[in-house]
Scaffold this motif. Structure first.
Motif, PDB file in Angstrom:
ATOM      1  N   SER A 128      21.768  18.165 -12.844  1.00 41.10           N
ATOM      2  CA  SER A 128      20.608  18.918 -12.346  1.00 41.10           C
ATOM      3  C   SER A 128      20.337  18.644 -10.865  1.00 41.10           C
ATOM      4  CB  SER A 128      19.366  18.650 -13.195  1.00 41.10           C
ATOM      5  OG  SER A 128      18.982  17.307 -13.139  1.00 41.10           O
ATOM      6  N   LYS A 129      20.766  17.474 -10.370  1.00 40.07           N
ATOM      7  CA  LYS A 129      20.658  17.207  -8.925  1.00 40.07           C
ATOM      8  C   LYS A 129      21.542  18.184  -8.158  1.00 40.07           C
ATOM      9  CE  LYS A 129      19.584  12.324  -8.217  1.00 40.07           C
ATOM     10  NZ  LYS A 129      20.201  11.012  -8.020  1.00 40.07           N
ATOM     11  N   GLN A 154      22.579  21.167  -9.282  1.00 40.35           N
ATOM     12  CA  GLN A 154      22.015  22.516  -9.440  1.00 40.35           C
ATOM     13  C   GLN A 154      20.826  22.702  -8.480  1.00 40.35           C
ATOM     14  OE1 GLN A 154      19.484  23.549 -12.716  1.00 40.35           O
ATOM     15  NE2 GLN A 154      20.548  25.477 -13.100  1.00 40.35           N
ATOM     16  N   LYS A 155      20.038  21.655  -8.346  1.00 40.01           N
ATOM     17  CA  LYS A 155      18.862  21.709  -7.464  1.00 40.01           C
ATOM     18  C   LYS A 155      19.277  22.027  -6.024  1.00 40.01           C
ATOM     19  CE  LYS A 155      15.291  18.526  -5.749  1.00 40.01           C
ATOM     20  NZ  LYS A 155      13.973  19.055  -6.061  1.00 40.01           N
ATOM     21  N   LEU A 187      21.897  23.619  -4.978  1.00 47.89           N
ATOM     22  CA  LEU A 187      22.325  25.017  -4.889  1.00 47.89           C
ATOM     23  C   LEU A 187      21.130  25.974  -4.935  1.00 47.89           C
ATOM     24  CD1 LEU A 187      25.160  26.751  -5.235  1.00 47.89           C
ATOM     25  CD2 LEU A 187      24.006  27.340  -7.350  1.00 47.89           C
ATOM     26  N   LEU A 188      20.236  25.760  -5.905  1.00 47.40           N
ATOM     27  CA  LEU A 188      19.097  26.672  -6.060  1.00 47.40           C
ATOM     28  C   LEU A 188      18.133  26.571  -4.882  1.00 47.40           C
ATOM     29  CD1 LEU A 188      18.256  26.359  -9.868  1.00 47.40           C
ATOM     30  CD2 LEU A 188      19.303  28.292  -8.699  1.00 47.40           C
ATOM     31  N   GLU A 189      17.919  25.363  -4.413  1.00 44.69           N
ATOM     32  CA  GLU A 189      16.950  25.217  -3.336  1.00 44.69           C
ATOM     33  C   GLU A 189      17.486  25.786  -2.033  1.00 44.69           C
ATOM     34  OE1 GLU A 189      13.991  22.370  -5.497  1.00 44.69           O
ATOM     35  OE2 GLU A 189      14.626  21.638  -3.561  1.00 44.69           O
ATOM     36  N   GLN A 238      18.994  28.513  -1.947  1.00 45.64           N
ATOM     37  CA  GLN A 238      18.757  29.946  -2.050  1.00 45.64           C
ATOM     38  C   GLN A 238      17.279  30.303  -2.092  1.00 45.64           C
ATOM     39  OE1 GLN A 238      21.251  31.776  -5.030  1.00 45.64           O
ATOM     40  NE2 GLN A 238      22.814  30.264  -4.722  1.00 45.64           N
ATOM     41  N   TYR A 239      16.453  29.405  -2.629  1.00 51.10           N
ATOM     42  CA  TYR A 239      15.051  29.767  -2.850  1.00 51.10           C
ATOM     43  C   TYR A 239      14.045  29.053  -1.940  1.00 51.10           C
ATOM     44  CZ  TYR A 239      16.344  32.025  -7.269  1.00 51.10           C
ATOM     45  OH  TYR A 239      16.884  32.847  -8.229  1.00 51.10           O
ATOM     46  N   SER A 240      14.490  28.038  -1.208  1.00 49.79           N
ATOM     47  CA  SER A 240      13.503  27.192  -0.514  1.00 49.79           C
ATOM     48  C   SER A 240      12.607  27.970   0.452  1.00 49.79           C
ATOM     49  CB  SER A 240      14.181  26.040   0.200  1.00 49.79           C
ATOM     50  OG  SER A 240      15.087  26.555   1.136  1.00 49.79           O
ATOM     51  N   LEU A 291      11.740  31.063   0.040  1.00 54.93           N
ATOM     52  CA  LEU A 291      10.967  32.062  -0.714  1.00 54.93           C
ATOM     53  C   LEU A 291       9.862  31.428  -1.543  1.00 54.93           C
ATOM     54  CD1 LEU A 291      13.997  34.132  -2.017  1.00 54.93           C
ATOM     55  CD2 LEU A 291      12.294  34.947  -0.384  1.00 54.93           C
ATOM     56  N   ILE A 292      10.143  30.237  -2.060  1.00 55.70           N
ATOM     57  CA  ILE A 292       9.149  29.599  -2.951  1.00 55.70           C
ATOM     58  C   ILE A 292       8.557  28.393  -2.250  1.00 55.70           C
ATOM     59  CG2 ILE A 292       8.752  28.563  -5.201  1.00 55.70           C
ATOM     60  CD1 ILE A 292      11.319  29.911  -6.198  1.00 55.70           C
ATOM     61  N   LYS A 318       4.106  24.106  -5.178  1.00 58.44           N
ATOM     62  CA  LYS A 318       2.680  24.126  -5.476  1.00 58.44           C
ATOM     63  C   LYS A 318       2.023  22.925  -4.832  1.00 58.44           C
ATOM     64  CE  LYS A 318      -0.357  24.608  -9.466  1.00 58.44           C
ATOM     65  NZ  LYS A 318      -0.473  24.343 -10.894  1.00 58.44           N
TER      66      LYS A 318
END
Lengths: 59, 192
Positions: free
Chosen positions: A40-41, A43-44, A46-48, A50-52, A54-55, A58
């Motif tokens: 998951s580290k 995956q994080k 890779l995803l971040e 792409q999304y950092s 945009l998101i 909180k």
């Protein structure tokens, strides 16, 4: 699906599609055989990537 | 990752997408029984791909409940991409259409919310299973159902790959009878 760390070999595909499918299966096996923290580290990252922008986390 | 008794436990390092989904579903779950379907399910379970929308099915409830959800989402920084009018949003849902919510000042990723329309979607909601993360809980359909949908009714090549991924990830843990049941259900829907 528990964590017995072992080496899995990725078989190169003869076509781009086969290569992609082989990688998908390889990654699923990686998840089955490695700790949640390990995969998951990765995956994080890779995803971040792409999304950092945009998101916003909180507050 | 542990899969037992219709619960998947993942001791996952939180990422921004999972956090956003947890934020949305924490609000949604106070008012509606929900289930997340499609692409995000495989991302939650480890696939290394992105998605622009997170598909969500919610049970049909009255307008008063929807107005509470609408208010709560707006108070927490979400907005509806389809309309600013709550009644219009509800009428879209009742017509069988999907409405989308995103965080203010963004468009993607967004949550595509709709009522279940066919037997498969009703079953997804009814038979939902729990994914326990360190920061909260997310409901998804049975893995066998996700595999059947993505195998028989793929919307894109990504779905075909998702099915392969899930079958590999849950090898030896799938209920073959259930899988065949969902495959037959998908085939019937495909024929319609």
């Amino acid at each position: 699906m528990q964590k017995t760390e072992r080496k899995i070999k990725l078989i190169p595909g003869k076509t781009p599609k086969e290569d992609r499918i082989n990688f998908i299966k390889f990654w699923a096996n990686y998840i089955r055989t490695h700790s949640d923290e390990d995969w998951s580290k990765q995956q994080k990252i890779l995803l971040e990537g792409q999304y950092s922008k945009l998101i916003k986390p909180k507050s | 990752m542990l899969f037992e008794n219709n619960t998947i436990k993942i001791d996952k390092v939180p990422n921004v997408l999972d956090d956003l989904v947890l934020e949305f579903t924490e609000i949604l779950g106070k008012y509606y029984k929900y289930v997340i379907i499609s692409g995000y399910v495989t991302i939650l379970l480890g696939r290394t791909r992105a998605t622009e929308d997170i598909d969500v099915l919610i049970e049909k409830r009255n307008g008063e409940i929807f107005s509470k959800l609408w208010k709560a989402l707006l108070e927490n920084g979400f907005y509806c991409l389809n309309t600013e009018n709550m009644n219009e949003a509800l009428s879209y849902l009742e017509e069988g259409l999907a409405i989308r919510f995103a965080k203010t000042a963004t468009v993607i990723p967004n949550f595509e919310v709709k009522f279940p329309k066919n037997e498969l979607e009703h079953q997804a909601l009814k038979e939902r299973i729990k994914v326990e993360l360190p920061k909260g809980i997310i409901f998804i359909p049975k893995i066998e159902q996700q595999i059947a949908v993505k195998r028989i009714l793929p919307a894109s090549e990504k779905d075909v790959e998702d099915a392969i991924y899930l079958e590999e990830l849950f090898k030896g843990k799938l209920n073959k009878e259930k899988l065949n049941h969902y495959i037959e259900l998908c085939k019937k829907l495909k024929e319609k």
